[in-house]
Structures are given as structure tokens and as C-alpha cells.
Design a protein around this motif. Structure first.
Motif, PDB file in Angstrom:
ATOM      1  N   ASP A  39      34.209  36.427  51.650  1.00  0.00           N
ATOM      2  CA  ASP A  39      34.437  35.017  51.962  1.00  0.00           C
ATOM      3  C   ASP A  39      34.157  34.101  50.774  1.00  0.00           C
ATOM      4  N   ASN A  40      34.128  34.676  49.581  1.00  0.00           N
ATOM      5  CA  ASN A  40      33.923  33.922  48.357  1.00  0.00           C
ATOM      6  C   ASN A  40      35.257  33.879  47.606  1.00  0.00           C
ATOM      7  N   ALA A  41      35.885  32.714  47.547  1.00  0.00           N
ATOM      8  CA  ALA A  41      37.226  32.587  46.975  1.00  0.00           C
ATOM      9  C   ALA A  41      37.267  32.979  45.502  1.00  0.00           C
ATOM     10  N   VAL A  42      36.200  32.704  44.760  1.00  0.00           N
ATOM     11  CA  VAL A  42      36.184  33.033  43.339  1.00  0.00           C
ATOM     12  C   VAL A  42      36.221  34.546  43.142  1.00  0.00           C
ATOM     13  N   LEU A  43      35.398  35.283  43.893  1.00  0.00           N
ATOM     14  CA  LEU A  43      35.399  36.741  43.757  1.00  0.00           C
ATOM     15  C   LEU A  43      36.741  37.334  44.173  1.00  0.00           C
ATOM     16  N   ASN A  44      37.350  36.789  45.215  1.00  0.00           N
ATOM     17  CA  ASN A  44      38.663  37.283  45.627  1.00  0.00           C
ATOM     18  C   ASN A  44      39.706  37.054  44.542  1.00  0.00           C
ATOM     19  N   GLN A  45      39.629  35.905  43.882  1.00  0.00           N
ATOM     20  CA  GLN A  45      40.554  35.632  42.787  1.00  0.00           C
ATOM     21  C   GLN A  45      40.330  36.606  41.635  1.00  0.00           C
ATOM     22  N   ILE A  46      39.078  36.892  41.310  1.00  0.00           N
ATOM     23  CA  ILE A  46      38.783  37.847  40.233  1.00  0.00           C
ATOM     24  C   ILE A  46      39.289  39.235  40.612  1.00  0.00           C
ATOM     25  N   GLN A  47      39.078  39.647  41.866  1.00  0.00           N
ATOM     26  CA  GLN A  47      39.592  40.934  42.323  1.00  0.00           C
ATOM     27  C   GLN A  47      41.112  40.991  42.190  1.00  0.00           C
ATOM     28  N   ASN A  48      41.785  39.920  42.567  1.00  0.00           N
ATOM     29  CA  ASN A  48      43.243  39.884  42.433  1.00  0.00           C
ATOM     30  C   ASN A  48      43.671  39.940  40.972  1.00  0.00           C
ATOM     31  N   MET A  49      42.913  39.283  40.094  1.00  0.00           N
ATOM     32  CA  MET A  49      43.211  39.337  38.659  1.00  0.00           C
ATOM     33  C   MET A  49      43.091  40.765  38.140  1.00  0.00           C
ATOM     34  N   CYS A  50      42.056  41.482  38.587  1.00  0.00           N
ATOM     35  CA  CYS A  50      41.893  42.882  38.185  1.00  0.00           C
ATOM     36  C   CYS A  50      43.082  43.721  38.641  1.00  0.00           C
ATOM     37  N   CYS A  51      43.472  43.551  39.889  1.00  0.00           N
ATOM     38  CA  CYS A  51      44.564  44.368  40.439  1.00  0.00           C
ATOM     39  C   CYS A  51      45.892  44.046  39.775  1.00  0.00           C
ATOM     40  N   ARG A  52      46.156  42.763  39.520  1.00  0.00           N
ATOM     41  CA  ARG A  52      47.403  42.416  38.832  1.00  0.00           C
ATOM     42  C   ARG A  52      47.432  43.000  37.422  1.00  0.00           C
ATOM     43  N   SER A  53      46.289  42.988  36.752  1.00  0.00           N
ATOM     44  CA  SER A  53      46.242  43.566  35.406  1.00  0.00           C
ATOM     45  C   SER A  53      46.400  45.081  35.451  1.00  0.00           C
ATOM     46  N   ASP A  54      45.827  45.729  36.451  1.00  0.00           N
ATOM     47  CA  ASP A  54      46.028  47.170  36.607  1.00  0.00           C
ATOM     48  C   ASP A  54      47.504  47.486  36.797  1.00  0.00           C
ATOM     49  N   GLU A  55      48.152  46.753  37.697  1.00  0.00           N
ATOM     50  CA  GLU A  55      49.559  47.013  37.993  1.00  0.00           C
ATOM     51  C   GLU A  55      50.448  46.675  36.799  1.00  0.00           C
ATOM     52  N   GLY A  56      50.164  45.549  36.148  1.00  0.00           N
ATOM     53  CA  GLY A  56      50.984  45.136  35.026  1.00  0.00           C
ATOM     54  C   GLY A  56      50.819  46.009  33.803  1.00  0.00           C
ATOM     55  N   ASN A  57      49.777  46.812  33.783  1.00  0.00           N
ATOM     56  CA  ASN A  57      49.504  47.681  32.640  1.00  0.00           C
ATOM     57  C   ASN A  57      49.533  49.150  33.035  1.00  0.00           C
ATOM     58  N   PHE A  58      50.472  49.501  33.912  1.00  0.00           N
ATOM     59  CA  PHE A  58      50.573  50.912  34.277  1.00  0.00           C
ATOM     60  C   PHE A  58      52.041  51.318  34.381  1.00  0.00           C
ATOM     61  N   VAL A  59      52.563  51.768  33.269  1.00  0.00           N
ATOM     62  CA  VAL A  59      53.891  52.352  33.211  1.00  0.00           C
ATOM     63  C   VAL A  59      53.712  53.791  32.748  1.00  0.00           C
ATOM     64  N   TYR A  60      53.610  54.692  33.705  1.00  0.00           N
ATOM     65  CA  TYR A  60      53.297  56.119  33.534  1.00  0.00           C
ATOM     66  C   TYR A  60      51.822  56.350  33.203  1.00  0.00           C
ATOM     67  N   PHE A  61      51.239  55.507  32.350  1.00  0.00           N
ATOM     68  CA  PHE A  61      49.828  55.630  31.978  1.00  0.00           C
ATOM     69  C   PHE A  61      49.292  54.218  31.760  1.00  0.00           C
ATOM     70  N   PRO A  62      47.978  54.046  31.718  1.00  0.00           N
ATOM     71  CA  PRO A  62      47.427  52.698  31.503  1.00  0.00           C
ATOM     72  C   PRO A  62      47.774  52.203  30.096  1.00  0.00           C
ATOM     73  N   THR A  63      48.343  51.015  30.019  1.00  0.00           N
ATOM     74  CA  THR A  63      48.667  50.413  28.735  1.00  0.00           C
ATOM     75  C   THR A  63      47.712  49.259  28.455  1.00  0.00           C
ATOM     76  N   ASP A  64      47.679  48.844  27.208  1.00  0.00           N
ATOM     77  CA  ASP A  64      46.739  47.787  26.825  1.00  0.00           C
ATOM     78  C   ASP A  64      47.293  46.403  27.124  1.00  0.00           C
ATOM     79  N   CYS A  65      48.591  46.247  27.168  1.00  0.00           N
ATOM     80  CA  CYS A  65      49.224  44.982  27.531  1.00  0.00           C
ATOM     81  C   CYS A  65      50.697  45.269  27.763  1.00  0.00           C
TER      82      CYS A  65
END
Length: 746
Positions: A324-350
């Protein structure tokens, strides 16, 4: 084994001399209902067509690898597409890693294997009749005039050949391909998930300035784009992609290097035919929030002109975390978006300037990625490429795949740790003993290599250290010396490697590596530890020291006191690089300081995750540099880093482990011990591990806590009551348990 290969010609595409991506086609005869199988091996990228249908298993096929090490064979059952009589198999080839001329910074343009993309194919029915890459194939130029994984694409829709992969097409003007030597790497079939489109995102806002329109998709993402336009014959549309606007204009400054060809980088040039047309790039993808378009007429500007396509490896979601903490939820979403955006077959740096598989980035993120997603297959496949990249002396490059770059700069123990960290984490979360067995020899070889790299102090100091260290709150930089981070990393790796080798019965090797680690610990203590304080006095050093166990039991309290003192000296902010961030919050929580860790993560000013979240970041930034008050640029005028890096993302694992209390110890064992932080009143989280699944939910009610756990599977899950609390009642029904807790009297 596929051993016959074809290419379109001898001249390879480059910025200076663009060469169109080739189309190949071949007719064959079959009976409807017959089972036909295709095996294809491509150096480069490909699209596979049968009778006018694109049947390619994913975007950017095949797996991105060093073709001198490994080349991937893809298999298809084409039976559903077979017609009675004439059938046509078609191929479009993209440059991919075979000719990555846009990767000059990492020497891919000078790679030993560089040349035109080529393919080998075996098409057979159940009776064994069929063909391979033979003289009956014909080739022609496609409308793709230039393509590069990092640069982008030039496409001329006027050159499209309708129905080119269908029976009855007249290919008499097509030419014969040339026979070429195939890639030198070992042919393998991968277990990784293909790259797929996972979401379509509509434009949120359009701004216009002069002849340029900027499309804002509202979040930072990675993938392609779809252009839907009623075009004019010969109309030239240019689309550039970027993460930031500076003074209202698209800027690519934060995602380029000095060597980048900025004339053609993260860019699409599309030349229209007359009429309505839909286009999306074929053999490239981009990291962006904004797309700038040049060449539109006023009546063509509309939000649905461009649609963002989120593209990544097609793994499924694993864990979930919400509070129920909006800031932590936003940080969690930032982590997940970065994971997804940096995974084309293997983890990429950007997902823009590099798209490289930096080894330390994955080592730092593997646990939070496994908590959030089922990436185990993809990580295991990438480990096969890491082993293939390892030299005979045991050394590893900083990026995989590589054509040789990264052995002289960009590696070192913290980066090389990927060879130990990934198998250890995958085994812990899945129980796959094979991942240890497959990597054991390479791990042993790496420790033999380490013995040759000791410095004059008998410790380690080569490669990269605590990368992207945050600026100290006072402005003074407090970088941890390389000898500290390297040596502490080696001590940790020795413990992990020894434990893994014991699990597969390699007791002598396990003991040898264990002794190596203990001797190194002793030498480190002799030179750098004094009464619980590491000589350099940095947060990273103290946290890493606690994490790897270089302090004696009687020193740990003093070590924690020193760590807290360093935090206080830094204005109650963290001052670490990515190596320190991986352990700082965890070690504080292990020692009863979760509230302090929370305050560091959520401090209102920089450096903190909250600082970026409240500025509107939707992904994790590469650095915590001091930013301009209004623009996404550094206050000191220096070039800013990427806005999409995942290597700060272990904070997500901290959310699971500390706030939700889910601690996975092995594929068969977990414990639940949440921390009821003062500013959080409700939490819901879940994850799978091994063959089990665990769900945890807790809520504060009038000073008390009601905690519910639901377990599926046969793992041993133990609830541990948090310090300072007591269980007053437990309700049990099937796989659900509800604990009622209240604070203990002092």
C-alpha cells in the motif's frame, strides 16, 4: 548436421555501402496432409515463410551468439501450411551478429566471422524426401535497404514484391545465390524462449515543432514500432528513438558514445509507396519513450500513426509484489520494466546504445529476475555461450557474446562472477542439478586462472570494480578500491563454488576451492580489517565484508556500527556502486536495520530510488548522478547515462525477502519472516520455486498484524515470527494458514 550454406553475394552491408537484405525462395512439391519438418541454421537473423505465411518462431531469430562459438538450429513442423502440389519456402535474411557493423565500439565490425548473412536448411517429409540449401534456390533484393541491430533500418516500400513467397510467383528475374562456407561454431538447439511482442502501447501525446513531430508513449520501453500511414509515392519518413527530451527536442546524447554513427542510430527511414500501408522494422529494436518523426504532412499526424511494440524474450511472469506504499510499487514497476526491456535472449545492459550481455549486470540481477520472471531457461542457455567464450586459460570476457573484446577491459572477478552466480541461483530456485554439472568444469578452470592473477599483496585487483558509484552527499566521491571489491568477490565465489561442487560429488575440487577462499580471507583480514572496520571506510566495503563473512563473530557488531556511521556521515544516504547496492540493504535487514534500509531507498532527495520515481522515471537509471531540476540531464553538464539499466534492481528482491518475508533457501525449502515496516500497512506477494508456490499477504489492523500464507507443492516452508512480535493465534485450512500477531511487551 547442416553443412551446406547459401548467401546472396560477397559484398557485406555497411554504412558506407548499404546492401539490401536478401529474399530467398524455392518451390517444391508435396501432398496435402504430409508431415514436413524444417531445420534451419542462420548466421545473422531470418524470417521463414511458407506459402505466403510468416512462420518464424519469434522476432530476431535465431539466438544472438558468436557464430564462431555456437550457432543455433531452429526446428519447425510445417505440416499445417503444406498444400497439394506446388509449395514455396521463403527466407529473408538480416545482418544480425554475422555483420554487426553498428557495434564498432565493441569491435563487432572487425570480428573474425564478419560477412554476409547466410543460411543452411534441411526440409524433409516423413519418408525422408526433401532438399537442403541447393542450386534451386533463387535470390533477390528485399525492400530492406540497410539493417543493423543497433543502428536501425532503411526500408523502401516501393521495392516490395507482392506474393514473393507464394506458389506461382514469377522469379525468372531472380539470380542464383552463392555457395559459402558455413559458420564455424558448434550447432546447437537452444532451450531459450523466443523473442516476442508482448504489448502494444498507444501514443499518449504528440508535440510538433517546425517539420518534426514527437510521439510520447508515456513510459520507457524496448521493442519495435508500427507505422500505419496513408503515404504518398516516394514520401520519405524518418523516425528517431530516444529516452529524453531536452528543451522540448528529442535527445540521443545519453545513449550514444563518441564512436557512435549518430547519422544512423536508433533510426528508421521509411520510403512510402502510394496508399495505405503498415510497417514495422524487421531485424532491429530500440530503447525509447519518444519517437521523433520527420517528413509527415499535416493531415497524416494522428496518435494512431505510431504504435509502440514492447518486445522481449517470451518468458512468463513468476512472482508478484504489491504493497500500500505507492513509491515502493513504482520502484517495483521500474525494476520489472527494466528487466523486460533488457532481456532479448539474455540480460542486456541497455536496449539502445549497446544491447550487450554484460556479465556483472546479470550476476547482480539474477535473483530478482528469477523472483519476478521464469528466466531460468534463457539464463541457462546464455551460460552455454559464456562457457563457449571462456578461454583455455580460464579467463572470461566482460560481454557475451563477444568477438574478442572484453578480455583486456570490462571483466574481472565481479564481472566473471556470472559463471558462479547464475548456476547457484538457478539451482536454488529450480532444483536443476544439471546447471551445476554443466558449468562445473568451467568454474574449476576459472579458479585455476584466478591463482595466476594475484597481485603483490596476495589479493586481487584487476578488471572493473564498484561501477557507477553514487556521488557522496557532500559531493566528495568515495570509491571503494578495486583490491577490496575484487578480493571480497573472490572470497564469496569460493564459498558458492565449493558448495555447488559438493552437491555433484566433486569433493576434492570443492575442498581445494574452499581452502583457496579461506586463505584469501585470512590474507584480506591481515591487510584490511581492524576491529570490524575495513581500511578504506566505504559503505560498499563494510556491506560486502558483512555479506561474505570476513569479520569474526565478535567483530560483526562493530562492523555494523561502522556501516551505520558511514551512512550517517553521508547525510543518511547510500553511497555505493552496483556491487555495494547488491548487499547494502540486505545486510542492514539481516541485522535488524530494515527501517534504515527503507529510509535509504525512499529518501526524498538524491541519491535514492524514490528520487527517480517521483521525477517520473518508469525504468531504472544507469546512475544516480545529480540531475537538473527540470530536465533529464546532469546538473554538472556532463553526459548523462542511460535511463534503462537493470543492474540496480536487486532492491526488488529486497521487497520480496524483507517486506513480504519470502526467502527461498532451495527448491525444496523456504522461510517466511516479514518485516512490518512502519510506513507499510498491507502487502501481497507470491512466487514459485522448484515445484512449489508460495503466497504471502499481511495487513496491519489496529496495531496488530494478520498474516496469511498459501502454499502449493511439497516444499518445506517454515514461518519465523519477526523479532519483537508474538503469534497469538493460528488458523489452518488445507494449504492456507492465518497467523495473528501482536507486539511483545518490552
Amino acid at each position: 548436421m547442416i553443412d551446406k550454406y547459401l548467401a546472396a553475394g560477397k559484398i557485406a552491408c555497411s554504412f558506407e555501402k548499404p546492401v539490401a537484405a536478401p529474399l530467398f525462395r524455392r518451390a517444391f512439391f508435396a501432398k496435402k496432409g504430409e508431415r514436413w519438418l524444417v531445420e534451419i541454421c542462420v548466421a545473422g537473423f531470418y524470417e521463414l515463410w511458407l506459402n505466403g505465411t510468416n512462420i518464424t518462431k519469434g522476432i530476431l531469430a535465431p539466438y544472438i551468439s558468436n557464430p564462431d562459438d555456437l550457432v543455433y538450429v531452429d526446428r519447425y513442423d510445417c505440416s499445417a501450411y503444406i498444400r497439394e502440389g506446388e509449395n514455396v519456402i521463403g527466407l529473408v535474411l538480416g545482418n544480425g551478429m554475422q555483420n554487426a557493423f553498428g557495434g564498432a565500439i565493441w569491435d563487432f565490425d572487425r570480428a573474425r566471422w564478419r560477412g554476409n548473412p547466410c543460411f543452411g536448411i534441411d526440409v524433409r517429409n516423413e519418408a525422408g524426401d526433401g532438399f537442403y540449401a541447393d542450386e534451386l534456390f533463387r535470390v533477390s533484393d528485399s525492400p530492406i535497404l540497410l539493417d543493423d541491430l543497433r543502428a536501425g533500418e532503411i526500408y523502401d516500400a516501393r521495392k516490395e514484391q507482392k506474393r514473393w513467397s507464394e506458389p506461382g510467383f514469377d522469379d525468372r528475374n531472380w539470380r542464383m545465390p552463392i555457395r559459402v562456407e558455413g559458420p564455424r561454431g558448434k550447432q546447437v538447439i537452444g532451450i531459450e524462449e523466443p523473442v516476442v511482442e508482448t504489448e502494444r502501447i498507444e501514443c499518449k501525446k504528440i508535440t510538433s515543432a517546425f517539420d518534426r513531430c514527437i510521439f510520447d508513449f508515456g513510459e520507457n520501453l524496448a521493442g519495435g514500432v508500427e507505422l500505419n500511414i496513408d503515404g504518398k509515392e516516394g514520401q520519405k519518413i524518418e523516425i528517431r528513438f530516444g529516452e529524453v527530451l531536452i528543451d522540448g527536442k528529442l535527445s540521443q546524447e545519453n545513449i550514444v558514445f563518441d564512436q557512435t554513427n549518430t547519422d544512423m542510430f536508433q533510426k528508421v527511414i521509411y520510403i512510402c509507396r502510394e496508399g495505405k500501408q503498415i510497417y514495422h522494422p524487421h531485424f532491429c529494436y530500440f530503447g525509447y519513450r519518444y519517437a521523433e518523426i520527420i517528413g509527415l504532412e499535416r493531415e497524416q499526424v494522428r496518435k494512431r500513426l505510431l504504435t509502440a511494440l514492447r518486445e522481449r524474450s517470451g518468458f512468463t511472469k513468476n512472482g508478484t509484489f504489491w504493497c500500500d506504499n505507492a513509491v515502493l510499487n513504482q520502484i517495483q514497476n521500474m525494476c520489472c520494466r527494466s528487466d523486460e526491456g533488457n532481456f532479448v535472449y539474455f540480460p542486456t545492459d541497455c536496449p539502445h546504445r549497446e544491447k550487450n550481455g554484460w556479465t556483472a549486470d546479470a550476476a547482480l540481477s539474477c535473483e530478482q529476475m528469477l523472483l519476478n520472471y521464469h528466466v531460468e531457461n534463457s539464463l541457462e542457455e546464455w551460460l552455454r555461450n559464456i562457457r563457449a567464450a571462456q578461454r583455455k586459460d580460464g579467463s572470461l570476457p566482460g560481454i557475451v557474446p563477444t568477438g574478442g573484446w572484453g578480455f583486456d577491459w570490462g571483466n574481472g572477478p565481479a564481472w566473471d562472477s556470472v559463471l558462479v552466480e547464475l548456476p547457484d541461483c538457478i539451482y536454488r530456485y529450480t532444483g536443476r542439478i544439471r546447471v551445476i554439472e554443466e558449468n562445473a568444469e568451467a568454474i574449476v578452470r576459472y579458479f585455476a586462472y584466478l591463482k595466476t592473477r594475484k597481485n603483490e599483496n596476495g589479493l586481487y585487483s584487476f578488471g572493473l570494480g564498484d561501477w557507477c558509484c553514487t556521488p557522496a552527499y557532500s559531493g566528495e566521491q568515495r570509491q571503494t578500491p578495486l583490491e577490496i571489491t575484487d578480493t571480497l568477490t573472490c572470497i564469496r565465489l569460493a564459498k558458492q563454488a565449493s558448495a555447488m561442487l559438493e552437491k555433484i560429488g566433486q569433493f576434492e575440487k570443492a575442498k581445494e576451492i574452499s581452502v583457496f577462499g579461506k586463505e584469501l580471507r585470512s590474507r584480506f583480514r591481515e591487510l584490511h580489517v581492524n576491529n570490524g572496520v575495513i581500511s578504506c571506510r566505504t559503505q560498499t566495503a563494510q556491506a560486502m565484508g558483512l555479506a561474505v563473512g570476513v569479520f569474526e563473530i565478535g567483530e560483526e557488531e562493530a562492523a555494523l556500527t561502522e556501516l551505520k556511521k558511514l551512512i550517517q556521515e553521508n547525510g543518511n544516504h547510500f553511497c555505493v556502486g552496483v556491487l555495494g547496492a547488491r548487499v547494502l540493504f540486505r545486510e542492514l535487514s539481516k541485522r535488524g536495520e530494515s527501517e534504515l534500509a527503507y529510509r535509504l531507498i525512499t529518501a526524498k532527495d538524491n541519491p535514492s530510488y524514490r528520487y527517480h520515481a517521483e521525477r517520473g522515471a518508469t525504468t531504472l537509471l544507469e546512475t544516480f548522478d545529480i540531475l537538473d531540476e527540470k530536465e533529464w540531464k546532469r546538473k554538472d553538464g556532463m553526459r548523462m547515462g542511460s535511463l534503462n539499466h537493470h543492474f540496480w534492481g536487486d532492491v526488488s528482491a529486497w521487497f520480496y525477502r524483507v517486506i513480504a518475508g519470502i526467502c527461498i533457501e532451495s527448491a525444496e525449502k523456504a522461510k517466511i519472516c516479514p518485516c512490518f515496516l512502519s510506513e507499510i500497512g498491507q502487502v501481497r506477494a507470491s512466487c514459485t520455486f522448484g515445484k512449489s508456490e508460495i503466497y504471502v499477504e499481511w495487513e496491519k489492523k489496529e496495531g496488530k498484524v494478520e498474516l496469511k500464507t498459501v502454499q502449493k507443492g511439497n516444499a518445506l516452508v517454515k514461518f519465523i515470527c519477526p523479532d519483537g512480535w508474538k503469534v497469538t493465534k493460528i488458523e489452518t485450512e488445507d494449504t492456507t494458514k492465518i497467523y495473528f500477531l501482536e507486539k511483545q511487551d518490552c
